[in-house]
Design a protein around this motif. Structure first.
Motif, PDB file in Angstrom:
ATOM      1  N   GLY A 247       0.781  -1.227   0.000  1.00 32.68           N
ATOM      2  CA  GLY A 247       0.000   0.000   0.000  1.00 32.68           C
ATOM      3  C   GLY A 247       0.812   1.276   0.000  1.00 32.68           C
ATOM      4  N   LYS A 248       1.971   1.257  -0.651  1.00 37.61           N
ATOM      5  CA  LYS A 248       2.809   2.455  -0.757  1.00 37.61           C
ATOM      6  C   LYS A 248       3.151   2.692  -2.229  1.00 37.61           C
ATOM      7  CE  LYS A 248       5.023   1.873   3.780  1.00 37.61           C
ATOM      8  NZ  LYS A 248       6.318   1.686   4.494  1.00 37.61           N
ATOM      9  N   PRO A 249       3.438   3.945  -2.615  1.00 36.55           N
ATOM     10  CA  PRO A 249       3.765   4.243  -4.008  1.00 36.55           C
ATOM     11  C   PRO A 249       5.029   3.518  -4.460  1.00 36.55           C
ATOM     12  CG  PRO A 249       3.279   6.263  -2.794  1.00 36.55           C
ATOM     13  CD  PRO A 249       3.398   5.166  -1.776  1.00 36.55           C
ATOM     14  N   PRO A 250       5.107   3.139  -5.743  1.00 33.08           N
ATOM     15  CA  PRO A 250       6.272   2.398  -6.250  1.00 33.08           C
ATOM     16  C   PRO A 250       7.605   3.078  -5.972  1.00 33.08           C
ATOM     17  CG  PRO A 250       4.510   2.358  -7.860  1.00 33.08           C
ATOM     18  CD  PRO A 250       4.071   3.297  -6.784  1.00 33.08           C
ATOM     19  N   ARG A 251       7.687   4.377  -6.166  1.00 40.32           N
ATOM     20  CA  ARG A 251       8.972   5.060  -5.980  1.00 40.32           C
ATOM     21  C   ARG A 251       9.379   5.098  -4.508  1.00 40.32           C
ATOM     22  NH1 ARG A 251      10.216   6.732 -10.879  1.00 40.32           N
ATOM     23  NH2 ARG A 251       8.529   7.272 -12.324  1.00 40.32           N
ATOM     24  N   GLU A 252       8.407   4.951  -3.643  1.00 39.56           N
ATOM     25  CA  GLU A 252       8.710   4.917  -2.215  1.00 39.56           C
ATOM     26  C   GLU A 252       9.212   3.542  -1.800  1.00 39.56           C
ATOM     27  OE1 GLU A 252       6.356   5.356   2.050  1.00 39.56           O
ATOM     28  OE2 GLU A 252       5.653   6.512   0.310  1.00 39.56           O
ATOM     29  N   VAL A 253       8.568   2.486  -2.292  1.00 40.01           N
ATOM     30  CA  VAL A 253       8.967   1.144  -1.849  1.00 40.01           C
ATOM     31  C   VAL A 253      10.310   0.722  -2.431  1.00 40.01           C
ATOM     32  CG1 VAL A 253       6.595   0.374  -1.507  1.00 40.01           C
ATOM     33  CG2 VAL A 253       7.694  -0.051  -3.700  1.00 40.01           C
ATOM     34  N   VAL A 254      10.670   1.245  -3.606  1.00 41.32           N
ATOM     35  CA  VAL A 254      11.916   0.813  -4.240  1.00 41.32           C
ATOM     36  C   VAL A 254      13.148   1.450  -3.606  1.00 41.32           C
ATOM     37  CG1 VAL A 254      12.147   2.618  -6.010  1.00 41.32           C
ATOM     38  CG2 VAL A 254      12.873   0.273  -6.525  1.00 41.32           C
ATOM     39  N   ALA A 255      12.920   2.526  -2.851  1.00 38.52           N
ATOM     40  CA  ALA A 255      14.051   3.316  -2.348  1.00 38.52           C
ATOM     41  C   ALA A 255      14.945   2.555  -1.374  1.00 38.52           C
ATOM     42  CB  ALA A 255      13.531   4.592  -1.689  1.00 38.52           C
ATOM     43  N   GLY A 256      14.426   1.566  -0.694  1.00 38.01           N
ATOM     44  CA  GLY A 256      15.213   0.927   0.356  1.00 38.01           C
ATOM     45  C   GLY A 256      16.028  -0.281  -0.074  1.00 38.01           C
ATOM     46  N   PHE A 257      16.125  -0.540  -1.389  1.00 38.56           N
ATOM     47  CA  PHE A 257      16.811  -1.752  -1.845  1.00 38.56           C
ATOM     48  C   PHE A 257      18.077  -1.429  -2.632  1.00 38.56           C
ATOM     49  CE2 PHE A 257      12.299  -2.784  -1.451  1.00 38.56           C
ATOM     50  CZ  PHE A 257      12.365  -3.857  -0.575  1.00 38.56           C
ATOM     51  N   SER A 258      19.076  -2.292  -2.452  1.00 42.15           N
ATOM     52  CA  SER A 258      20.358  -2.077  -3.137  1.00 42.15           C
ATOM     53  C   SER A 258      20.665  -3.150  -4.178  1.00 42.15           C
ATOM     54  CB  SER A 258      21.497  -2.039  -2.107  1.00 42.15           C
ATOM     55  OG  SER A 258      21.542  -3.254  -1.362  1.00 42.15           O
ATOM     56  N   SER A 259      19.853  -4.231  -4.236  1.00 39.21           N
ATOM     57  CA  SER A 259      20.101  -5.288  -5.213  1.00 39.21           C
ATOM     58  C   SER A 259      18.791  -5.904  -5.657  1.00 39.21           C
ATOM     59  CB  SER A 259      21.001  -6.370  -4.616  1.00 39.21           C
ATOM     60  OG  SER A 259      20.300  -7.115  -3.625  1.00 39.21           O
ATOM     61  N   TYR A 260      18.809  -6.518  -6.841  1.00 35.06           N
ATOM     62  CA  TYR A 260      17.615  -7.181  -7.353  1.00 35.06           C
ATOM     63  C   TYR A 260      17.213  -8.348  -6.450  1.00 35.06           C
ATOM     64  CZ  TYR A 260      18.374  -4.689 -11.810  1.00 35.06           C
ATOM     65  OH  TYR A 260      18.534  -3.732 -12.780  1.00 35.06           O
ATOM     66  N   GLY A 261      18.209  -9.075  -5.961  1.00 39.65           N
ATOM     67  CA  GLY A 261      17.919 -10.217  -5.103  1.00 39.65           C
ATOM     68  C   GLY A 261      17.199  -9.805  -3.834  1.00 39.65           C
ATOM     69  N   GLU A 262      17.626  -8.716  -3.246  1.00 39.84           N
ATOM     70  CA  GLU A 262      16.995  -8.214  -2.028  1.00 39.84           C
ATOM     71  C   GLU A 262      15.550  -7.803  -2.306  1.00 39.84           C
ATOM     72  OE1 GLU A 262      17.773  -4.711   1.349  1.00 39.84           O
ATOM     73  OE2 GLU A 262      18.926  -4.747  -0.534  1.00 39.84           O
ATOM     74  N   LEU A 263      15.337  -7.145  -3.448  1.00 42.90           N
ATOM     75  CA  LEU A 263      13.982  -6.735  -3.817  1.00 42.90           C
ATOM     76  C   LEU A 263      13.092  -7.958  -4.038  1.00 42.90           C
ATOM     77  CD1 LEU A 263      11.867  -4.612  -4.700  1.00 42.90           C
ATOM     78  CD2 LEU A 263      12.800  -4.820  -7.017  1.00 42.90           C
ATOM     79  N   LYS A 264      13.615  -8.958  -4.722  1.00 45.89           N
ATOM     80  CA  LYS A 264      12.816 -10.148  -4.993  1.00 45.89           C
ATOM     81  C   LYS A 264      12.398 -10.859  -3.709  1.00 45.89           C
ATOM     82  CE  LYS A 264      14.456 -11.277  -9.665  1.00 45.89           C
ATOM     83  NZ  LYS A 264      15.140 -12.274 -10.511  1.00 45.89           N
ATOM     84  N   GLU A 265      13.281 -10.921  -2.742  1.00 41.08           N
ATOM     85  CA  GLU A 265      12.919 -11.542  -1.465  1.00 41.08           C
ATOM     86  C   GLU A 265      11.799 -10.774  -0.783  1.00 41.08           C
ATOM     87  OE1 GLU A 265      13.895 -14.517  -0.278  1.00 41.08           O
ATOM     88  OE2 GLU A 265      14.881 -14.676  -2.233  1.00 41.08           O
ATOM     89  N   ALA A 266      11.871  -9.449  -0.857  1.00 40.90           N
ATOM     90  CA  ALA A 266      10.827  -8.624  -0.241  1.00 40.90           C
ATOM     91  C   ALA A 266       9.498  -8.811  -0.963  1.00 40.90           C
ATOM     92  CB  ALA A 266      11.247  -7.157  -0.266  1.00 40.90           C
ATOM     93  N   VAL A 267       9.545  -8.908  -2.289  1.00 40.04           N
ATOM     94  CA  VAL A 267       8.326  -9.129  -3.068  1.00 40.04           C
ATOM     95  C   VAL A 267       7.726 -10.482  -2.709  1.00 40.04           C
ATOM     96  CG1 VAL A 267       7.386  -9.481  -5.388  1.00 40.04           C
ATOM     97  CG2 VAL A 267       9.046  -7.646  -4.974  1.00 40.04           C
TER      98      VAL A 267
END
Length: 321
Positions: A247-267
């Motif tokens: 429930g947060k805007p895309p540009r806000e949620v992406v700000a806290g990640f430094s790698s694709y792998g980290e983002l995928k785990e969060a997703v």
């Protein structure tokens, strides 16, 4: 004011169906709104009868498990006599030209060896679904707006020619939702009927399977964790899924990640938690055949009762009732 929405059991419900429609129906639905499993619509192309029956039950369970009130749901084929009779009346008020110019018919019939007549007349069946229940509003995307316009034309034509029976429905644009793309091919929309399910997260998938699918999602070689839908469609798709889940805007949620792998785990974590209660409740319903049958029977009885007066009036005024 009745608002009517349907979903076709052409395959298993996926995360895009959930985020784009089912969750919104459960959260924002109003008393009097109706939701149905449009299994007759799935017969316009080649299908397996046993699979269709199973998918219809599964989708009914998913709708109820999502939080939609049981008294607001039904399965279309449980009204096959009523909707079939009204479809015939409306077909006799519809011209061949009106049916043949439907964009979806042109698109879906192109390149098919055998084009089923039902594919041509399906918009009239959809009109019968709408008019039988007295729906005043029908939330649809651009691809279905033309069909609602046909329902409006047929309602006005019948009312003018034979007598006032039908509410003239309005097509309404649903709130903008995440347009979830296939994880293995972000160039196409996630689909229930896809032949390759590797990039499709189904709502009843087990957590481990969801995580594997997300981990294998196609991204790019740029290595930049940013929200840029045009330049990085695969990554943007993951960001949008995460955005819709938390429930947060895309540009806000992406700000806290430094790698694709980290983002995928969060997703994966977010999708698993988003779907967990739905999967558990749907699985329980599917395991309790008697309860699901009770819900289905009650829904069919209510839907039949809601449309009975309109159908009998339409048949009588058309000279056959």
């Amino acid at each position: 004011m009745t608002r009517l929405s349907g979903i076709t059991p052409s395959g298993h419900a996926h995360i895009g169906n959930h985020l784009g429609a089912i969750r919104r129906w459960a959260r924002q639905g109003r008393p009097g709104d109706l939701y149905f499993v449009s299994d007759l619509h799935a017969m316009t192309v080649s299908y397996n009868p046993a699979r269709l029956r199973k998918l219809s039950r599964e989708l009914l369970a998913v709708l109820v498990a999502a939080g939609i009130e049981p008294d607001q749901v039904f399965v279309q084929s449980d009204l096959v006599r009523e909707v079939g009779a009204l479809t015939w009346v409306l077909e006799c008020a519809c011209s061949f030209g009106e049916a043949a110019r439907m964009t979806q018919f042109k698109q879906k019939s192109e390149g098919q060896g055998m084009v089923r007549l039902g594919l041509l007349t399906y918009p009239v069946l959809m009109a019968a679904d709408i008019l039988l229940q007295g729906a005043a509003e029908v939330p649809v995307g651009d691809d279905q707006a033309q069909h609602v316009e046909l329902a409006r034309s047929l309602a006005r034509r019948f009312n003018t020619t034979y007598g006032e029976v039908f509410t003239v429905p309005e097509a309404v644009t649903p709130p903008t939702a995440a347009r979830v793309r296939d994880l293995s091919d972000p160039g196409r929309k996630m689909s229930k009927s896809t032949q390759d399910s590797a990039g499709v997260v189904f709502v009843l998938d087990e957590p481990d399977l969801i995580r594997r699918k997300v981990r294998r999602a196609v991204t790019d070689s740029l290595g930049r964790v940013e929200y840029r839908p045009q330049e990085q469609p695969g990554l943007a798709n993951l960001v949008e899924i995460l955005s819709a889940c938390v429930g947060k805007p895309p540009r806000e949620v992406v700000a806290g990640f430094s790698s694709y792998g980290e983002l995928k785990e969060a997703v994966a974590d977010a999708v698993i938690e988003e779907l967990r209660p739905l999967r558990e409740r749907a699985s329980a319903l599917l395991a309790d055949r008697a309860e699901l049958d009770r819900i289905r029977k009650a829904g069919a009885e209510r839907a039949t009762e809601r449309g009975a007066h309109r159908l009998s009036s339409a048949l009588r005024l058309a000279g056959v009732g």
